[in-house]
Enzyme design. Structure first.
Site, PDB file in Angstrom:
ATOM      1  N   ARG A   7      -5.734   1.847  28.912  1.00 62.38           N
ATOM      2  CA  ARG A   7      -4.512   2.739  28.721  1.00 62.38           C
ATOM      3  C   ARG A   7      -4.975   4.332  28.031  1.00 62.38           C
ATOM      4  O   ARG A   7      -4.484   5.233  28.835  1.00 62.38           O
ATOM      5  CB  ARG A   7      -3.395   2.284  27.881  1.00 62.38           C
ATOM      6  CG  ARG A   7      -2.837   1.004  28.552  1.00 62.38           C
ATOM      7  CD  ARG A   7      -1.748   0.419  27.463  1.00 62.38           C
ATOM      8  NE  ARG A   7      -2.445   0.060  26.374  1.00 62.38           N
ATOM      9  CZ  ARG A   7      -1.714  -0.277  25.059  1.00 62.38           C
ATOM     10  NH1 ARG A   7      -0.471   0.148  24.904  1.00 62.38           N
ATOM     11  NH2 ARG A   7      -2.480  -0.592  24.211  1.00 62.38           N
TER      12      ARG A   7
ATOM     13  N   ASN B 195       1.028  -1.427  29.118  1.00 64.78           N
ATOM     14  CA  ASN B 195       0.630  -2.955  29.267  1.00 64.78           C
ATOM     15  C   ASN B 195       1.939  -3.815  29.698  1.00 64.78           C
ATOM     16  O   ASN B 195       3.018  -3.517  29.254  1.00 64.78           O
ATOM     17  CB  ASN B 195      -0.025  -3.602  28.119  1.00 64.78           C
ATOM     18  CG  ASN B 195      -1.446  -3.411  27.686  1.00 64.78           C
ATOM     19  OD1 ASN B 195      -1.843  -2.433  28.790  1.00 64.78           O
ATOM     20  ND2 ASN B 195      -1.750  -3.400  26.822  1.00 64.78           N
TER      21      ASN B 195
END
Length: 88
Positions: free
Chosen positions: A17, A35
């Site tokens: 990320r 996520n």
């Protein structure tokens, strides 16, 4: 241009990320990444179409040696007017 992506593979717990956010900022793209509970990562990115294509090429290769991208589901959408890129 706006693309919604769902990325599967070894993409959680490996800095995906934050790498996705840094690379998006390098390409001057906006959107978000998060996520999902099923082990995939969901990402929405918007900006110049050529820049998005270059970004997705980098994404497919993984941003570091710990990331392994196995599959990307891509959906085109209308732009939503994001003004930054965020990790959710």
């Amino acid at each position: 241009m706006n693309k919604h992506l769902v990325i599967s593979g070894h993409v959680q717990g490996v800095g995906f990320r934050y790498s996705a956010m840094q690379k998006a900022k390098e390409f001057k793209l906006n959107g978000w990444v998060r996520n999902k509970e099923n082990g995939t990562v969901e990402l929405e990115v918007e900006g110049d179409g050529n820049q998005i294509n270059l970004y997705m090429d980098e994404l497919k290769n993984g941003f570091n040696r710990f990331i392994q991208v196995d599959n990307i589901e891509i959906t085109s959408q209308q732009e939503k007017g994001y003004d930054d890129f965020a990790v959710k």
